[in-house]
Design an enzyme around this catalytic site. Structure first.
Site, short mmCIF file in Angstrom:
data_model
loop_
_atom_site.label_atom_id
_atom_site.label_comp_id
_atom_site.label_asym_id
_atom_site.label_seq_id
_atom_site.Cartn_x
_atom_site.Cartn_y
_atom_site.Cartn_z
N GLY A 1 1.01 -1.34 0.04
CA GLY A 1 0.31 -0.39 0.10
C GLY A 1 1.00 1.49 0.14
N THR B 1 -3.93 3.42 -5.64
CA THR B 1 -4.52 2.60 -6.19
C THR B 1 -6.27 3.21 -6.29
OG1 THR B 1 -3.82 0.45 -5.62
CG2 THR B 1 -6.24 0.57 -5.63
N GLU C 1 -4.69 -10.86 -2.37
CA GLU C 1 -5.79 -10.53 -2.32
C GLU C 1 -7.20 -10.86 -3.92
OE1 GLU C 1 -5.61 -6.51 -3.16
OE2 GLU C 1 -3.64 -6.18 -1.89
N GLN D 1 -4.46 -10.19 -6.98
CA GLN D 1 -2.74 -9.59 -6.59
C GLN D 1 -1.92 -10.63 -5.42
OE1 GLN D 1 -1.93 -5.60 -4.66
NE2 GLN D 1 -0.55 -6.56 -2.96
N HIS E 1 -3.08 -2.99 5.87
CA HIS E 1 -2.27 -2.66 5.89
C HIS E 1 -1.04 -2.31 6.62
CE1 HIS E 1 -1.52 -2.59 1.45
NE2 HIS E 1 -2.91 -1.83 0.79
#
Length: 881
Positions: A141, A145, A305, A318, A840
């Site tokens: 992160g 995004t 993910e 991901q 995150h």
């Protein structure tokens, strides 16, 4: 493969396209596509369910930033301190502004528009840095995004903002903390078809908190996965064990869900507030099976993910390595095994060089033979993470071993003793050998062979006899280390191996009777005083011990500093840079030389034979001298404090003797007197080992010079990045330069590791991180997110903008997204009201090695700034003092 206009015209190298489809990307293309896109390419080519998309390569970023004027900022960043958050933030803001202001060449803009059209429909625009999703740092992160982006122009604008996000405060601080060169990092951008997720989240194919492999941890929430990874919700949590059985099913607090808007962008809508979970058992097991296939494809545990669309189809968006897992020991045929970190018990957090590890491995047969064991039957220490892990399974399964080992560690590394006692309660490590007699007999034979009982008695009768025996043992060791001048490199290497295999360990039994006698007397006094002492009183008797070689060394350096203080030129030299430039003033040179002549074989992290001794690099000694010169309060002088400790110890010994009564008191007085006279020798076994290592290191340095001259290694010091066998192969002509380069890279990565387990199981589980004790009464409870415990002052922060955190303060926040992570650099711990163990904030907390508990309801209201709190990141509890 999509190509830009000038690629098709051939005016620029077609080896680096501006746009690439996922199916054309391979793992080797990381410098061109970044970590995220490289992994999406690997997954796509392997047939995993990945939404289609393209990557805007780093060539586009380099084209745009070539004229942005970043050179001045990059130069300033290179000189900025990693912990200077204000300077880093200012430079990051300048870099972002420059990138956003840079014009986008038309061919680059056209390529991005073409990629957006190829993806079809709304897309996710995601940063993919070349330093991202790496085996040793996730960069989770740290760049931006943008979700549900619609239309070519909107996609182009999102790509520009992703480029600029390489220079967010958090990304710059993270790179600085991880030692990543800002100049070496470039940014690609993923443009990927959006999944209109009904439910989404993250999945770890190994437990990131406990290290337990083959245990899948899934966090899930309704809507897009952004709610989970950002920490906006406490997700539903599922754990699937190795047998494909759901072992944990815990609903989370999901007050909001992130949903796409029809015209682009996202919004938060009210979420479920009941105790229902958002995944059915069949979906949980299907995700775990998908995760297992991904792990098998990569050959390592993965952080993924995922999203499930309206039709119930799962997608992977991901995958990256789980960077915080400690490497497991090598697999064995008779798992499970228990490994104790011997290097950490010696206070060595840092990795050990390959030559240092090889030296310990070489000494094991000698130690086994000394104890009466067949050297071939003894397990060599494991070296995961370039640390020394000793297999203690047999000891825990033996009645004598499980009694003695934790007690030894009680006075050496108390926390490890606690962990091993917990492991001993595991049925897998139950006692299998009932009789302690064989082990006792071996100890007796060892003691008799080296006349230990007689020498213990002699030490008790005449403590000066212990000093003579220890000095004689040290002299024998020095004679064994000697080698005639003119020896060849091969002869030196033979000599080093001979000393390690049979020349060092046999000297130790001649040294131990003195300190053993001292601690036996301390134990006798403790027994005689049972019920008559208060906590800490017996430990007071051990203050200011004589005959401690390390204390004597420290006091000698203090006396040198006092003599240096009288010389103005020496004081000026030590007031500047350390080490000061040559030539040193005469007084400083003389005092330093005299100290190094006696103690130059010592070093920081000295049990690693591969590290320079003070005689080779005296910078540390000079730094200590400089600090001593700043000490102005006579009451704090080391010799004054040592003398005060000795007086307090003598007074306590006399007080305890009086308290024991006339007859028993006489025995206590004698026992404590002998304890003080002899216990200081406890440093001598290690001291003599360090003497030996310094001598052997000198021989190996000569070997390194010959190997460098022959070209089989690049520089003389490279020999310490090899083991003994590899050094011998280099002497035979094997080119070891590539191996040395790999080892140095691994060593540098391990130097940055912030967490080393005290105890490690063969499946990678860290027993200390498996919370088993119930939280204390009144504690705030949540989800364990990063193991360990810390007590400190709380700092409640509701908005990270402008927030400051003093070193060691515990950050208490409603939730944290990546914008908060620069605060983690100084935080002692983390408490979050929302979020899961895979958000995150939790990932970065684990990478920074700070204890963290997340999903703690009402934390920011129930904890106030200034409160002293204890964060138990293992058990998931926060306790207010």
């Amino acid at each position: 493969m999509l190509k830009s206009q000038d690629d098709r015209r051939g005016t620029e190298s077609t080896a680096e396209p501006l746009i690439m489809k996922f199916q054309d990307i391979t793992a080797e293309m990381l410098p061109l596509v970044g970590g995220k896109a490289a992994n999406l390419g690997v997954l796509t080519r392997a047939g995993f369910p990945v939404p289609p998309g393209v990557c805007v390569t780093t060539r586009a970023y380099r084209r745009v930033t070539a004229t942005a004027g970043l050179e001045e900022v990059l130069g300033a960043l290179a000189g900025a301190a990693p912990d200077d958050s204000a300077a880093l933030a200012g430079l990051a803001a300048r870099a972002r502004a420059l990138v956003l202001a840079a014009p986008v060449p038309e061919d680059v803009a056209a390529a991005v528009r073409e990629g957006a059209a190829a993806a079809g429909g709304p897309v996710a625009v995601r940063s993919s840095a070349t330093a991202e999703d790496l085996p040793d740092a996730s960069f989770a992160g740290q760049q931006d995004t943008y979700l549900n982006v619609t239309g070519p122009e909107a996609v182009l604008e999102a790509v520009r903002r992703c480029w600029a996000s390489l220079w967010t405060d958090r990304a710059v601080a993270y790179r600085a903390a991880n030692g990543v060169d800002h100049r070496a990092v470039h940014l690609a951008v993923v443009v990927q078809r959006m999944v209109e997720a009904e439910v989404a989240g993250v999945m770890f194919t190994a437990n990131p908190v406990t290290g337990r492999r083959r245990e899948t941890v899934i966090d899930a929430a309704p809507g897009l996965g952004e709610a989970v990874v950002s920490g906006a919700v406490t997700p539903d949590r599922f754990v699937v064990g190795p047998g494909g059985k759901i072992t944990e099913r815990r609903p989370g607090d999901k007050p909001v869900a992130v949903r796409p808007l029809p015209g682009g962008g996202t919004t938060q809508v009210p979420g479920a507030r009941d105790d229902t979970v958002c995944l059915e058992d069949a979906q949980v097991l299907a995700l775990a099976e998908l995760g297992a296939r991904v792990e098998a494809h990569y050959g390592a545990p993965q952080d993924t993910e995922w999203a499930i669309d309206g039709s119930g189809r799962p997608w992977l968006t991901q995958a990256r390595p789980i960077t915080t897992l400690y490497p497991p020991p090598p697999p064995t045929a008779d798992d499970p095994r228990v490994y104790f970190c011997g290097s950490l018990a010696q206070g060595l957090q840092r990795p050990i060089t390959p030559m240092g590890l090889s030296a310990f491995q070489a000494m094991i047969p000698s130690a086994a033979g000394l104890y009466g064991l067949d050297p071939a039957s003894v397990r060599r220490p494991a070296t995961p993470g370039m640390r020394l892990f000793v297999d203690v399974t047999a000891a825990l399964r033996h009645p004598l071993g499980r009694a003695v080992l934790p007690r030894m560690l009680d006075v050496m590394e108390a926390r490890s003793a606690v962990v091993l006692r917990g492991v001993a309660a595991d049925p897998r490590f139950g006692v299998v050998r009932r009789s302690p007699l064989p082990a006792v007999l071996r100890l007796v034979r060892l003691a008799l062979a080296h006349r230990v009982p007689g020498r213990v008695a002699q030490a008790l009768a005449r403590p000066e006899a212990a000093a003579r025996h220890i000095a004689a043992a040290g002299e024998r060791l020095r004679r064994r280390l000697a080698l005639p001048g003119g020896a060849t490199a091969a002869q030196r290497l033979d000599h080093v191996e001979r000393c390690l295999r049979s020349g060092i360990v046999p000297v130790i039994p001649s040294i131990v009777p003195g300190p053993v006698a001292g601690f036996l007397m301390l134990g006798l006094a403790a027994r005689l005083l049972r019920g008559r002492t208060r906590p800490g009183e017996l430990q007071t008797v051990l203050r200011g011990l004589p005959n401690n070689v390390t204390t004597e060394m420290d006091l000698e350096l203090w006396r040198a500093a006092r003599r240096i203080r009288a010389d103005e030129a020496s004081v000026r030299a030590l007031a500047g840079a350390i080490p000061p430039p040559e030539p040193l003033p005469p007084v400083l040179r003389e005092e330093l030389g005299a100290f190094l002549a006696r103690y130059g074989h010592r070093a920081v992290a000295e049990i690693d034979l591969g590290l320079p001794r003070w005689s080779e690099d005296p910078a540390h000694v000079l730094g200590v001298l400089a600090n001593y010169l700043r000490l102005d309060d006579p009451a704090l002088a080391p010799d004054t404090q040592f003398a005060r400790g000795a007086r307090e110890a003598e007074a306590m010994a006399a007080r305890l003797a009086r308290r024991a009564g006339p007859v028993r008191g006489a025995v206590v007085r004698f026992a404590l007197g002998r304890a003080r006279a002899l216990a200081g020798y406890r440093e001598m076994p290690k001291y003599n080992l360090i003497v030996a290592f310094a001598g052997l290191r000198a021989h190996l340095a000569a070997v390194g010079r010959e190997l460098a001259a022959a070209g089989t290694i690049g520089a003389p010091d490279d020999v310490f990045m090899l083991g003994l066998d590899e050094a011998r192969a280099a002497l035979a002509g094997a080119d070891q330069r590539e191996l040395v380069a790999r080892r140095r890279a691994e060593y540098e990565r391990e130097l940055r590791r912030r967490h080393v387990p005290r105890v490690l199981l063969s499946d990678g589980t860290e027993p200390e991180a498996v919370g088993t004790a119930p939280p204390a009464e009144g504690a705030l409870t949540g989800t364990p997110a990063s193991p360990g415990a810390v007590t400190g002052v709380a700092r409640v922060v509701l908005d990270p903008v402008g927030a400051r955190l003093a070193p060691g303060e515990i950050l208490v926040a409603p939730s944290t997204d990546p914008g908060w992570t620069p605060l983690f650099l100084t935080a002692g711990g983390l408490v979050m009201e929302m979020g899961g163990a895979n958000s995150h904030g939790a990932v970065v907390a684990r990478e920074y090695g700070i204890p963290a508990v997340v999903g703690v309801p009402g934390a920011t209201a129930r904890i106030s700034t200034g409160d002293t709190i204890t964060v138990d990141g293992t058990g998931g509890a926060v306790t207010l003092a």
